[in-house]
Design a protein around this motif. Sequence first.
Motif, PDB file in Angstrom:
ATOM      1  N   CYS A  25       0.850  -1.203   0.000  1.00 15.18           N
ATOM      2  CA  CYS A  25       0.000   0.000   0.000  1.00 15.18           C
ATOM      3  C   CYS A  25       0.884   1.251   0.000  1.00 15.18           C
ATOM      4  N   CYS A  28       0.115   3.161   3.766  1.00 16.30           N
ATOM      5  CA  CYS A  28       0.563   2.605   5.046  1.00 16.30           C
ATOM      6  C   CYS A  28       1.798   1.718   4.874  1.00 16.30           C
ATOM      7  N   CYS A  56      -7.279  -0.220   0.308  1.00 10.82           N
ATOM      8  CA  CYS A  56      -6.390  -0.965   1.201  1.00 10.82           C
ATOM      9  C   CYS A  56      -7.208  -1.446   2.404  1.00 10.82           C
ATOM     10  N   CYS A  59      -5.397   0.269   5.937  1.00 13.52           N
ATOM     11  CA  CYS A  59      -5.562   1.690   6.305  1.00 13.52           C
ATOM     12  C   CYS A  59      -6.837   2.293   5.722  1.00 13.52           C
TER      13      CYS A  59
END
Length: 223
Positions: A25, A28, A56, A59
């Motif tokens: 991601c 994050c 994601c 997060c």
Amino acid sequence: MKQAITFSTGYSTVKTLNLNIPNICIHCHKEVGFILKSTTDYNYQTDTSVAVTFLCPSCEKYSVYEYNGINASQQIARLVDYSYTKQISTHLPKNIEKVSADFVKIYNQSQTAEAYNLMDICGVAYRKAAEFLIKDYAIRKFPEDEETIKKDALGQIISNKLNAFPKIQNLAKATAWLGNDETHYVRKHTDKDLADLKAFLLAAATFIAADYDADEALNFINK
Ligand SMILES: [Zn+2]
């Protein structure tokens, strides 16, 4: 990881492409199994690329990926390498790191702050870079005074330790004045700005690097 993703063509048909899905991601930086949320249409007559939106699961932020080089018959496409971090290149005089490695480190951080438009802190950061450059240079010239140079105010060092090097002294003074403006509530020198501060700092670094080279040359011919 490959995933078959289906795109609407804008008509009643669909096209499926087997796409490489990133597994880290961008927000994050965790390794995640993205959740597919949406795609652009893919009209093979007009579109040279497609885009996919993922969520994601960690997060819960979205990221978008673009694919070009589409080969619809083989169902493949190439992931476009988006960079979400800025590439920052610094051009400092050669050998300046031998006088002050901390200056180079802090200068690079200052440039990063400036590149991200953090204009309220990058001036302070350049001021800090200047302090390390000037103090490390003074320590080089007066190694026996290292402890006092480290502790004394920058203005004192410039006045007391750079008398033999008037051009560096003037540039250091101008840099310190403008640098102090960046840290204080009220700006004293309203006709100058960050660009002037950087120009003076870089000019000082250039003289200091040249002085280092001159010392190296002297050591060489004295051998
Ligand atoms: Zn995430």
